[in-house]
Design an enzyme around this catalytic site. Structure first.
Site, mmCIF file in Angstrom:
data_model
loop_
_atom_site.group_PDB
_atom_site.id
_atom_site.type_symbol
_atom_site.label_atom_id
_atom_site.label_comp_id
_atom_site.label_asym_id
_atom_site.label_seq_id
_atom_site.Cartn_x
_atom_site.Cartn_y
_atom_site.Cartn_z
ATOM 1 N N ASN A 410 0.838 -1.203 0.000
ATOM 2 C CA ASN A 410 0.000 0.000 0.000
ATOM 3 C C ASN A 410 0.872 1.252 0.000
ATOM 4 O O ASN A 410 1.802 1.368 0.788
ATOM 5 C CB ASN A 410 -0.893 0.015 1.228
ATOM 6 N N GLU A 443 8.546 -4.721 -1.402
ATOM 7 C CA GLU A 443 7.447 -3.774 -1.209
ATOM 8 C C GLU A 443 7.876 -2.354 -1.572
ATOM 9 O O GLU A 443 7.091 -1.575 -2.101
ATOM 10 C CB GLU A 443 6.913 -3.824 0.225
HETATM 11 ZN ZN LIG Z 1 4.461 -7.662 -4.869
#
Ligand SMILES: [Zn+2]
Length: 1004
Positions: A410, A443
């Protein structure tokens, strides 16, 4: 999104107990203590570009514009932040007439699991469409294109005392084509009221009816008049839902602090679960800006993608956090959390504030400091690599106890499962550190590749996930330059791993067409991640790394993808991969015949399935090739192989020299040779293995084992290759051998003659085990950098030695465990703790199991908890294994995501395989209810439990089981059947050949 890596680093082989070890148990106690229909080439859809969040400037302009527009709407429509639950029951926005209305305060009275708000379809609407002979827009799998969201104002109230929330969402939508319908996603939310208004002064557009259409997880608003093209409108929806005890949408989990259970709420929206948290246009192509406000009790704090702009405290102990507006983004990487975590923070040199939030005890211990530190460095690395600054003012990393994936990227609020981000330096092994590092690198890569640049539809997930997975290795090399991750570890952990999966006839192309929401989770599998990464690496290698980097920078800046797709189509649209066979011409030594065919483990699949057998699979293969002899290897040449079979002249190839293909294993394919060439290569390895590069030594091992497993090569060739290992000082070839031996070990571990195989492997390991010895003390962190290769090699060899029953290794493990129990001080070297625990549990008596079980409960360090739990599965006591299986489903004892690991690890243990398989079948309903929606977890479980079944009887049990449970997980089950069929077939055709050779070889 990072899937939970199955990197085989713990004692992957169940320790073999040899007879002498019985003494340990009885004597020296002292302790008493995808799918099938996607086969072949399918036509492309036209949407094969990547949307790009334009330049920052443009983004700002749009944001400001949107902000102005929203402010205007807010003023004009007096949109206030009301407490939605009561507002809904009262008069506030116009409620739809007729069938849309349900009793208010639904937040307390609908059951979990049951989709709330089952508003029926508006009568007449369906008929009208039938009259028009068109399908109604809500029955289509994708959202109709006549509307586009520009901005969302989302206001939530989270009630943590009864795990419900309510919300009011105001979506500013632009109408592209006139229509009376608004169709957007909503799932398992209870819609309480709907209002539509035109942007300017002209006021409300009357809502005729609204209803949920659960089949497509959409919500439909029928209007009295058409929305007009080129105008924008405000859609206001008031709704409520549960903060459910599951793994997707806005869900809850808990942890214990000072003996008290504390709860938190967090989101997981990727790929299609934002619709469970608020009605929205839940497709990645619909990028919009978001302004979020969260009201919660003041004892909690709330987080979202953007920083808090203002917090408004109310007298009754509640507070509302208003977050800044996001840049344009898709719904799947929107996020929020309500928790009472604490944090530590750092700032990058460009002023980005990075915070790590976790449970207070972990923060106090400093368990987040490592992650925080490397995150700061990695942001600087990516900013430099992509030449684009990080786009948001802050980045929060959130460590949660329960999560379906290793982590989720996110934007500005990345969420990690604790085991993949918290690290206690005093008790973590190098491999644990590596896991944590790579998930963070992954990430962070997505903050650019995924969040800033986003695939328009899910079939291109492999691009974002492949890149992020590839960058795990590139980014780790930046942090630890000596580790050679991209050149070496990539091979064993990605390339070799995925070629196992992609060699099945039930594999699928890396780019998969999906439409239905429930199918979208399928694209997040290892084929997308690992094959994606392997193809990208092949591309980077034949483009050259600097051209590749420039291409990426151009992509970020201009939004165009440098024609990579054309080059790559054959690789991305066809499933599987080729095996290249290089055969020397018997009469003219410098002429070779190079042929390609689709590599399949189960060769019979080609005769069963005409699609596979029709030879239509062809690839453009960049085959690099070199010629070598005893002391020298030529520089590589590249041959593009595009036909089934081709003749090539190779200079300097004579009778005594060997050929080597796929130099450094940069290509995504296997290479086979005539037996004479294999013999020359084996000879070379035995005489002077360093003439061949480390990555090719690992590649030869992996290719040979897998070619033999599929029947392309005699069974003795791979076993002969690993003989040279006694001289091998590099980690990678050992690691490749260990991984390749693993499935073979599982094929043999319940057979009568297993000890012959066991003895042979032990013989190959003995010399190096003796040479390297055991680590004497724990590593100083500052040494990690330098010692990685050596320590990982030592660990690998100890693992093999203990697993295959080296007596000294067993003694050593038992001594270390005994010392721990009697002194209550754990002096076991960090890097081999998992091996020692597992060996101890398997060899020693029940007291040791109980001791480990007790430690599992009392430790608070997540890395330690994980290996203690896995060690419990190593027992050969079936009662203990059964007890463990039954306890695994108790969420208070074993976290949801860890229960899967328990069951899988029991299935790897030859003494527990049938127990795990039986347990899985008996508990399937519970397991499927728990993990079914998080498809990746479900398929991990299915393959983990079934992949080592290898008897006819087990195959039949599997087939019968699938027959009785037709629903769900079809592709995982067909993969399971194929794998077990191949296992059974191998047993029938090749097992005896292998044993015969082993017997002969052990006599000599
Ligand atoms: Zn990923």
């Amino acid at each position: 999104m990072a899937l939970d890596e199955k990197r085989e680093k713990s004692a992957s082989f169940t320790p073999m107990m040899i007879e002498e070890d019985a003494a340990l148990r009885n004597g020296s106690r002292g302790l008493s203590g995808q799918w099938a229909d996607a086969v072949g080439v399918r036509p492309r859809t036209t949407e094969r570009h990547i949307t790009v969040h334009k330049r920052l400037v443009l983004g700002f302009a749009i944001s400001i514009l949107a902000l102005l527009v929203v402010t205007m709407i807010a003023v004009l429509l007096s949109v206030r932040f009301e407490e939605c639950s009561t507002a809904a029951a009262a008069d506030s926005p116009a409620r739809a007439s007729g069938n849309g209305s349900l009793p208010g305060a639904a937040r307390l009275n609908h059951d979990a699991g049951e989709p709330p708000g089952r508003q029926e379809e508006a009568p007449g609407e369906e008929e009208e469409w039938q009259r028009r002979r068109q399908p109604p827009p809500w029955t289509q799998l994708r959202l109709p294109r006549h509307l586009r969201p520009l901005h969302y104002n989302l206001m939530l109230s989270a009630f943590m005392e009864n795990f419900t929330f309510c919300g009011e969402v105001n979506v500013q939508i632009e109408c592209l084509n006139a229509s009376r319908y608004i169709v957007l996603h909503a799932h398992r939310v209870h819609i309480e009221a709907v209002q539509v208004a035109e942007d300017k002064l002209s006021g409300a557009v009357r809502v005729s009816s609204f209803f949920l259409y659960p089949q497509n997880q959409v919500f439909v608003v029928v209007l009295n008049r058409s929305l007009e093209a080129q105008r924008s409108y405000n859609l206001k929806i008031i709704y409520s839902a549960l903060i459910e005890n599951e793994l997707l949408g806005f869900f809850r989990s808990s942890y214990v602090l000072h003996g008290e259970r504390r709860f938190l709420g967090v989101t997981q929206f990727s790929p299609t679960h934002a619709r469970k948290a608020f009605p929205c246009f839940d497709e990645p192509i619909y990028k919009a800006t978001f302004k979020i406000s969260i009201k919660h009790q003041a004892t909690y704090l709330s987080l979202s993608n953007m920083p808090v702009e203002t917090s408004v405290f109310e007298e009754d102990g509640w507070v509302t956090d208003h977050f800044s507006q996001t840049p344009l983004m898709s719904t799947y990487y929107l996020a929020w959390a309500v928790c009472n975590f604490t944090y530590r923070e750092t700032t990058t040199k460009n002023g980005v504030v990075v915070r790590l939030y976790a449970r207070p005890d972990a923060i106090r211990r400093g368990s987040g400091d490592y992650a925080l530190n490397i995150t700061r460095r990695l942001i600087e690395f990516y900013e430099d690599y992509f030449k684009v600054p990080y786009s948001l003012p802050k980045l929060d990393l959130l460590a949660v106890p329960k999560h379906p994936y290793a982590a989720m990227e996110n934007w500005g609020l990345s969420v990690f499962v604790e085991q993949r981000i918290l690290l206690d330096p005093s008790i973590s092994s190098i491999s644990y550190l590596l896991d944590v590092t790579m998930v963070i690198v992954h990430e962070l890569c997505h903050q650019w590749f995924g969040d800033l640049v986003t695939p328009v539809w899910w079939e291109d997930v492999w691009l974002k996930e492949g890149f992020a997975h590839y960058f795990e290795f590139v980014g780790t090399d930046y942090l630890y330059p000596g580790w050679n991750m991209e050149k070496q570890r990539f091979l064993t952990d990605v390339l070799h791993e995925v070629m196992l999966l992609d060699g099945l006839a039930s594999s699928h192309p890396v780019s998969q067409e999906v439409q239905r929401a429930t199918d979208i989770d399928r694209v997040f599998d290892w084929i997308a991640y690992k094959k994606g990464a392997a193809l990208i690496r092949m591309l980077a290698n034949f483009m050259g790394h600097s051209v590749f980097q420039m291409g990426l920078q151009a992509l970020k800046k201009v939004g165009k993808f440098v024609n990579i797709q054309e080059v790559m189509d054959q690789w991305t649209l066809q499933m599987g991969y080729p095996v290249i066979t290089i055969m020397r011409n018997e009469t003219a030594d410098n002429i070779v015949v190079i042929s390609q065919e689709h590599f399949i483990y189960d060769i019979d699949a080609k005769t069963r399935d005409p699609d596979l057998g029709n030879n239509s699979y062809l690839w453009q293969i960049p085959l690099t090739i070199a010629v070598g002899n005893t002391s020298h290897i030529s520089s590589e040449a590249i041959i593009w192989v595009s036909n089934k079979s081709e003749h090539h002249r190779i200079a300097a190839l004579d009778e005594t020299s060997w050929l080597l293909g796929n130099i450094n294993q940069t290509g995504y394919f296997r290479v086979n040779y005539d037996i004479r060439n294999w013999r020359l290569l084996i000879d070379q390895l035995m005489r002077n293995h360093e003439v061949i590069s480390v990555s090719n030594r690992a590649g030869l091992i992996d290719d040979a084992f897998n070619l033999a497993r599929a029947g392309y090569l005699p069974q003795n060739i791979p076993l002969e290759i690993i003989r040279y290992l006694s001289e091998e000082k590099d980690f990678l070839p050992w690691h490749a051998a260990s991984r390749a031996l693993y499935p073979l070990d599982k094929l043999l571990d319940r057979t009568e003659n297993y000890n012959i195989f066991n003895e042979y492997i032990l013989k190959q390991v003995a010399a190096m085990y003796l040479k390297l010895g055991w680590p004497t003390n724990n590593l100083n962190r500052s040494l990690v950098q330098a010692a990685y290769q050596h320590e990982e090699l030592r660990r690998e060899v100890i693992m093999l030695a203990c697993s295959f029953g080296n007596k000294h290794c067993h003694q050593q493990a038992a001594t270390l465990i005994s010392d721990w129990i009697s002194s209550n001080r754990n002096r076991i070297p960090l890097n081999v703790r998992d091996v020692v625990y597992c060996t101890g549990v398997s060899l020693m008596d029940e007291d040791v199991w109980e001791f480990i079980w007790m430690k599992f409960h009392s430790t608070t360090a997540v890395s330690e908890k994980k290996i203690l739990l896995e060690a419990l599965t190593c027992s050969d006591d079936r009662n203990l294994l059964n007890r463990l299986l039954n306890l695994s489903l108790n969420s208070e004892v074993v976290l949801d995501q860890d229960a899967i690991d328990v069951i899988i690890h029991v299935a790897r243990n030859p003494h527990g395989r049938d127990l795990a398989w039986k347990f899985f079948r008996e508990k399937w309903k519970i397991l499927n209810a728990r993990y079914g929606e998080a498809l990746f977890m479900n398929s991990k479980l299915i393959s983990g439990v079934t992949e080592f079944l290898n008897t006819e009887e087990e195959l039949n049990e599997l087939k019968n089981f699938i027959k009785s449970y037709k629903e769900g997980a079809a592709s995982s089950f067909s993969r399971a059947v194929e794998t077990v069929e191949a296992n059974v077939r191998w047993q029938m055709l090749y097992k005896e050949e292998l044993f015969q050779w082993l017997r002969k070889s052990l006599i000599h």
